[in-house]
Write an enzyme that holds these catalytic residues in place. Structure first.
Site, mmCIF file in Angstrom:
data_model
loop_
_atom_site.group_PDB
_atom_site.id
_atom_site.type_symbol
_atom_site.label_atom_id
_atom_site.label_comp_id
_atom_site.label_asym_id
_atom_site.label_seq_id
_atom_site.Cartn_x
_atom_site.Cartn_y
_atom_site.Cartn_z
ATOM 1 N N CYS A 1 40.519 47.746 43.536
ATOM 2 C CA CYS A 1 40.068 47.852 42.141
ATOM 3 C C CYS A 1 40.848 46.899 41.233
ATOM 4 C CB CYS A 1 40.243 49.304 41.698
ATOM 5 S SG CYS A 1 40.086 49.597 39.935
ATOM 6 N N CYS B 1 42.571 48.534 38.265
ATOM 7 C CA CYS B 1 43.715 49.317 38.783
ATOM 8 C C CYS B 1 44.922 48.410 39.004
ATOM 9 C CB CYS B 1 43.350 50.002 40.097
ATOM 10 S SG CYS B 1 41.999 51.183 39.969
#
Length: 145
Positions: A68, A71
């Site tokens: 991600c 992230c």
């Protein structure tokens, strides 16, 4: 020419030394497994309807995945907060790909998802990445008040 080579070597050595120091700094962010979460944060198996926080300090839990992009942008902020608020705040990470049971229990549908846990009251979550100041505002105004 000799001065510029010497200068370049000094800069290279300084950079290598700084990188070595950074890599030896121990992370204050703790990665949680399902069982660690149950033992250290909240045993939702025993108390499914009542949030009973087991921690001694307020906490942030970053639900993330390695693939991600947002992230990966939040991760250094969590490291920074763990260092900066050491002794005042706990910072945890949960990999949703490895801990599917926790992701399911918290209905994580989009990541990053950050769970903020005050010492009193219910935790609340933020879905999606925020700027550093947004996280800092929540920490200062809600968790450390």
């Amino acid at each position: 020419m000799k001065k510029s080579i010497l200068f370049a070597m000094v800069l290279l050595f300084a950079g290598l030394t700084a990188n070595a120091q950074e890599s030896t700094t121990e992370s204050k962010v703790k990665h949680l497994t399902y069982n660690e979460f149950i033992n250290q944060v909240w045993d939702f198996e025993k108390n499914p309807n009542t949030f009973v926080y087991k921690g001694k300090l307020p906490a942030i839990i970053d639900f993330y995945a390695d693939w991600c992009g947002p992230c990966r942008r939040v991760a250094p902020l969590m490291e920074k907060f763990a260092q900066e608020y050491d002794g005042k705040l706990l910072v945890y990470k949960i990999n949703v790909d490895q801990e599917k049971g926790l992701a399911s229990a918290f209905q994580v549908r989009s990541i990053p998802m950050v769970l903020f846990i005050p010492m009193e009251g219910m935790p609340y979550k933020q879905v999606g990445a925020m700027q550093e100041q947004g996280y800092r505002d929540v920490i200062e105004q809600q968790l450390l008040k």
